[in-house]
Design a protein around this motif. Structure first.
Motif, short mmCIF file in Angstrom:
data_model
loop_
_atom_site.label_atom_id
_atom_site.label_comp_id
_atom_site.label_asym_id
_atom_site.label_seq_id
_atom_site.Cartn_x
_atom_site.Cartn_y
_atom_site.Cartn_z
N HIS A 70 -6.66 7.38 7.56
CA HIS A 70 -5.86 7.29 6.76
C HIS A 70 -6.25 7.11 5.37
O HIS A 70 -6.28 7.36 4.16
CB HIS A 70 -4.25 7.25 7.02
CG HIS A 70 -3.54 8.19 7.32
ND1 HIS A 70 -3.86 9.57 7.73
CD2 HIS A 70 -3.14 8.29 8.68
CE1 HIS A 70 -3.00 10.59 8.57
NE2 HIS A 70 -2.87 9.53 9.39
N ALA A 71 -6.73 5.68 5.66
CA ALA A 71 -7.34 4.61 4.61
C ALA A 71 -8.29 5.20 3.43
O ALA A 71 -8.63 4.63 2.79
CB ALA A 71 -6.95 2.67 4.88
N VAL A 181 -6.51 12.96 -6.18
CA VAL A 181 -5.80 12.16 -6.07
C VAL A 181 -4.40 12.15 -5.58
O VAL A 181 -4.18 11.17 -4.56
CB VAL A 181 -5.32 12.28 -7.64
CG1 VAL A 181 -3.98 10.70 -8.05
CG2 VAL A 181 -6.16 11.32 -8.99
N GLY A 182 -3.95 13.49 -5.84
CA GLY A 182 -2.47 13.49 -4.62
C GLY A 182 -2.75 13.11 -3.43
O GLY A 182 -2.04 12.29 -2.90
N LEU A 188 -3.18 7.19 1.49
CA LEU A 188 -3.25 5.71 2.09
C LEU A 188 -1.80 4.95 1.90
O LEU A 188 -0.99 4.25 2.92
CB LEU A 188 -3.41 5.01 0.31
CG LEU A 188 -4.97 4.76 -0.27
CD1 LEU A 188 -5.13 4.99 -1.15
CD2 LEU A 188 -5.28 4.59 0.82
N TRP A 189 -0.64 5.83 1.58
CA TRP A 189 0.46 5.51 2.24
C TRP A 189 0.66 6.03 3.20
O TRP A 189 1.96 5.13 4.02
CB TRP A 189 1.61 7.13 0.46
CG TRP A 189 3.39 6.19 1.69
CD1 TRP A 189 3.99 5.48 0.85
CD2 TRP A 189 4.04 7.23 2.49
NE1 TRP A 189 5.01 5.68 1.13
CE2 TRP A 189 5.64 7.04 2.71
CE3 TRP A 189 3.70 8.13 2.97
CZ2 TRP A 189 6.01 7.23 2.82
CZ3 TRP A 189 4.90 9.10 3.92
CH2 TRP A 189 5.82 8.35 3.46
N GLU A 190 -0.06 6.68 3.83
CA GLU A 190 0.25 6.51 5.31
C GLU A 190 -0.14 6.05 6.20
O GLU A 190 0.60 5.12 7.11
CB GLU A 190 -0.32 8.38 5.72
CG GLU A 190 0.62 9.61 5.55
CD GLU A 190 0.23 10.41 6.22
OE1 GLU A 190 0.99 12.08 6.68
OE2 GLU A 190 -0.79 10.78 6.14
N ALA A 191 -1.17 5.19 5.58
CA ALA A 191 -2.09 3.74 5.70
C ALA A 191 -0.82 3.05 6.26
O ALA A 191 -0.99 2.10 7.12
CB ALA A 191 -3.65 4.20 5.35
#
Length: 194
Positions: A70-71, A181-182, A188-191
């Motif tokens: 995810h990251a 971007v979305g 990143l939020w999930e990571a």
């Protein structure tokens, strides 16, 4: 089993990212010089090869822990958005050499080689690998990506001039960048949250 939602998402993102790309312009150039069906056959085959390579690369990434995937995909999506926004309109016009004759093999071969070389390591190929890693659904991602690339090629070959007159290339690029971007922020939020 194919996931319609993953296929549709991949189609939308790849379609928008590919529209302002040099290959849409190359398809337009080839389509104005040669029989459209011959050009499309070569271009479609080259895109299928690229999607297969991208999905295979993305599938390998799924072997890593989910937070790392995810990251990594989040950073790559954000980087892709930056690349899209920094590209100048029409900066990648492709030069196409005219085949000696109009035979199927000469014309489709010219289209195949042009796309095979021009798209290797391209943003949409990297994006397809990211999406394959993110969703761990190679069939749905591959189908969405190849259909999007074929649709852009078809538009470029048959109706590229009309599309570019109605929809500004800059707007298409901005919409694709916003979607990336979305997806990047979501990944990143999930990571972080995972």
């Amino acid at each position: 089993m194919i996931s319609f939602s993953v296929t549709a998402l991949v189609f939308g993102v790849v379609f928008l990212a590919e529209l302002p790309d040099k290959t849409a312009l190359a398809g337009l150039v080839l389509g104005t010089r040669y029989r459209a069906s011959y050009v499309f056959a070569g271009v479609a085959a080259a895109f299928a090869v690229h999607v297969a390579l991208a999905v295979a690369a993305g599938s390998v990434l799924t072997l890593l822990p989910q937070q790392i995937v995810h990251a990594l995909t989040g950073v790559l999506f954000l980087g892709g958005a930056v690349v899209l926004l920094r590209t100048k309109d029409g900066a990648d016009d492709a030069e196409v050499r005219r085949p000696e004759n109009q035979s199927f093999w000469k014309v489709s071969g010219a289209g195949f080689m042009l796309i095979l070389v021009a798209e290797f390591g391209d943003l949409t190929q990297i994006m397809t690998a990211n999406l394959a890693a993110r969703y761990d659904d190679p069939l749905s991602v591959g189908l969405g990506a190849v259909l999007a690339l074929w649709a852009v090629a078809g538009l470029g070959i048959v109706g590229g001039k009309a599309l570019m007159k109605r929809v500004p290339l800059k707007l298409i690029t901005q919409v694709a960048a916003v979607l990336m971007v979305g997806l990047g922020v979501w990944s990143l939020w999930e990571a972080v949250a995972g």
